[in-house]
Design a protein around this motif. Sequence first.
Motif, PDB file in Angstrom:
ATOM      1  N   SER A  98       5.113   5.785  -3.691  1.00 20.62           N
ATOM      2  CA  SER A  98       4.930   5.901  -2.241  1.00 20.62           C
ATOM      3  C   SER A  98       3.537   5.475  -1.796  1.00 20.62           C
ATOM      4  O   SER A  98       3.363   4.949  -0.688  1.00 20.62           O
ATOM      5  N   LYS A  99       2.533   5.676  -2.630  1.00 14.42           N
ATOM      6  CA  LYS A  99       1.165   5.286  -2.263  1.00 14.42           C
ATOM      7  C   LYS A  99       1.062   3.775  -2.084  1.00 14.42           C
ATOM      8  O   LYS A  99       0.405   3.286  -1.155  1.00 14.42           O
ATOM      9  N   ALA A 100       1.705   3.008  -2.975  1.00 12.47           N
ATOM     10  CA  ALA A 100       1.692   1.550  -2.856  1.00 12.47           C
ATOM     11  C   ALA A 100       2.379   1.100  -1.566  1.00 12.47           C
ATOM     12  O   ALA A 100       1.952   0.122  -0.931  1.00 12.47           O
ATOM     13  N   LYS A 101       3.441   1.806  -1.173  1.00 17.24           N
ATOM     14  CA  LYS A 101       4.133   1.456   0.069  1.00 17.24           C
ATOM     15  C   LYS A 101       3.224   1.653   1.268  1.00 17.24           C
ATOM     16  O   LYS A 101       3.186   0.835   2.197  1.00 17.24           O
ATOM     17  N   VAL A 102       2.457   2.760   1.259  1.00 18.47           N
ATOM     18  CA  VAL A 102       1.600   3.083   2.401  1.00 18.47           C
ATOM     19  C   VAL A 102       0.329   2.240   2.410  1.00 18.47           C
ATOM     20  O   VAL A 102      -0.025   1.628   3.425  1.00 18.47           O
ATOM     21  N   MET A 103      -0.365   2.192   1.269  1.00 18.74           N
ATOM     22  CA  MET A 103      -1.679   1.546   1.218  1.00 18.74           C
ATOM     23  C   MET A 103      -1.596   0.027   1.126  1.00 18.74           C
ATOM     24  O   MET A 103      -2.431  -0.680   1.684  1.00 18.74           O
ATOM     25  N   LEU A 104      -0.617  -0.479   0.403  1.00 19.66           N
ATOM     26  CA  LEU A 104      -0.515  -1.924   0.176  1.00 19.66           C
ATOM     27  C   LEU A 104       0.623  -2.570   0.957  1.00 19.66           C
ATOM     28  O   LEU A 104       0.759  -3.786   0.944  1.00 19.66           O
ATOM     29  N   ASN A 105       1.455  -1.746   1.587  1.00 18.06           N
ATOM     30  CA  ASN A 105       2.668  -2.243   2.232  1.00 18.06           C
ATOM     31  C   ASN A 105       3.525  -3.007   1.230  1.00 18.06           C
ATOM     32  O   ASN A 105       4.091  -4.057   1.530  1.00 18.06           O
ATOM     33  N   PHE A 106       3.602  -2.429   0.005  1.00 17.16           N
ATOM     34  CA  PHE A 106       4.324  -3.096  -1.083  1.00 17.16           C
ATOM     35  C   PHE A 106       5.590  -2.343  -1.450  1.00 17.16           C
ATOM     36  O   PHE A 106       5.585  -1.132  -1.660  1.00 17.16           O
ATOM     37  N   THR A 107       6.682  -3.097  -1.542  1.00 16.32           N
ATOM     38  CA  THR A 107       7.937  -2.610  -2.095  1.00 16.32           C
ATOM     39  C   THR A 107       8.527  -3.716  -2.953  1.00 16.32           C
ATOM     40  O   THR A 107       8.618  -4.868  -2.512  1.00 16.32           O
ATOM     41  N   ALA A 108       8.890  -3.384  -4.179  1.00 16.64           N
ATOM     42  CA  ALA A 108       9.464  -4.386  -5.078  1.00 16.64           C
ATOM     43  C   ALA A 108      10.756  -4.943  -4.485  1.00 16.64           C
ATOM     44  O   ALA A 108      11.583  -4.194  -3.959  1.00 16.64           O
ATOM     45  N   GLN A 109      10.944  -6.259  -4.589  1.00 16.02           N
ATOM     46  CA  GLN A 109      12.067  -6.931  -3.955  1.00 16.02           C
ATOM     47  C   GLN A 109      13.149  -7.384  -4.932  1.00 16.02           C
ATOM     48  O   GLN A 109      14.262  -7.698  -4.523  1.00 16.02           O
ATOM     49  N   THR A 110      12.826  -7.439  -6.225  1.00 19.50           N
ATOM     50  CA  THR A 110      13.743  -8.037  -7.197  1.00 19.50           C
ATOM     51  C   THR A 110      14.565  -6.963  -7.895  1.00 19.50           C
ATOM     52  O   THR A 110      14.013  -6.126  -8.619  1.00 19.50           O
TER      53      THR A 110
END
Length: 330
Positions: A289-301
């Motif tokens: 969840s931290k990566a989603k908030v701080m980096l706006n990252f969600t794995a796509q593959t």
Amino acid sequence: MFKGSKVLVTGAGGFLGTNIAKRLVEEGSHVRGTLHTRSPQFEHQRLEYVQADLTNMEDCRRVVEGMDYVFMCAANTSGAAVMATQPLAHVTPNVVMNAQMLEASYQAKIKKFLFISSSAAYPPSGDRPVSEEEMFVGDPYEAYFSVGWMKRYGEVLCRIYSEKIKDPMNTVVVRPSNVYGPYDKFDFERSHVTAALTRKVIERQDPLEVWGTGEDVRDLIYVDDFVDAVMLAMATLDQFDPVNIGYGNGRRVRDVLTTLLEIDQFQHANVVINPTKPSMIPIRLIDVSKAKVMLNFTAQTSLAMGLNKTLVWYRESHGAKERLRTAHAV
């Protein structure tokens, strides 16, 4: 951020180093990649390879000279078999390389230094995804004790350079789950489970042996997604603040194998589960969840998409098409 910049990628002949160097040159960077025992897996006009032993401080100073950014991908890594029988193989050389590259980078006034840590360094959390602040609440799993503490020490060094000295150097720390995909190690002595299973399926091994019980659960992230997250972390993070990078859910080893068999149309495989062979911990999940908030990252593959891309790449790179054709004919 990296277009036109001079970027050092250590361990550029390895799995993560190759993929990161490839992305950087595609984005317009001028990349210097270090090689030690491995040969280059990728060539580009803006990618310069240099031989270096990063346990030698003079080599560290030499390769970092004139660079703007450092991606520390060099490491002694291997699978469960080596980790179980030679745990110090992951400790001494890595501690020396990490410490010396940080010092050489600091002396060279590098703008940012990326350190790739590991979710293996976390203490046990059962079947609950573990969050970033839990790293030091207890020892790592016994199976990962040596490599876990090595990675933790690397993180502490990064924090020292980022927070505890005069004129600090910005360090970025990412903690990946299990990364898989093109340019991985596929030799059985050193490969991780996903790469090993991929090769066994392509080679139509009979029997097809699965190490451990097949019930181990891992968070698997395709390497292109991982590189996306690394680039975002380097562009976004301006202080020491470690972040988990993963897909966000777990899959059993036997489910990974089933997906590979279905994608590759390997019917009636003679699968043999061998619990006497080394495996690691039964379940390891990370909170992303931290990566989603701080980096706006969600794995796509998705797993199926990533495994299919890996199968295609392996055949193209290892000349396995003829072997597959022969296997189908039989």
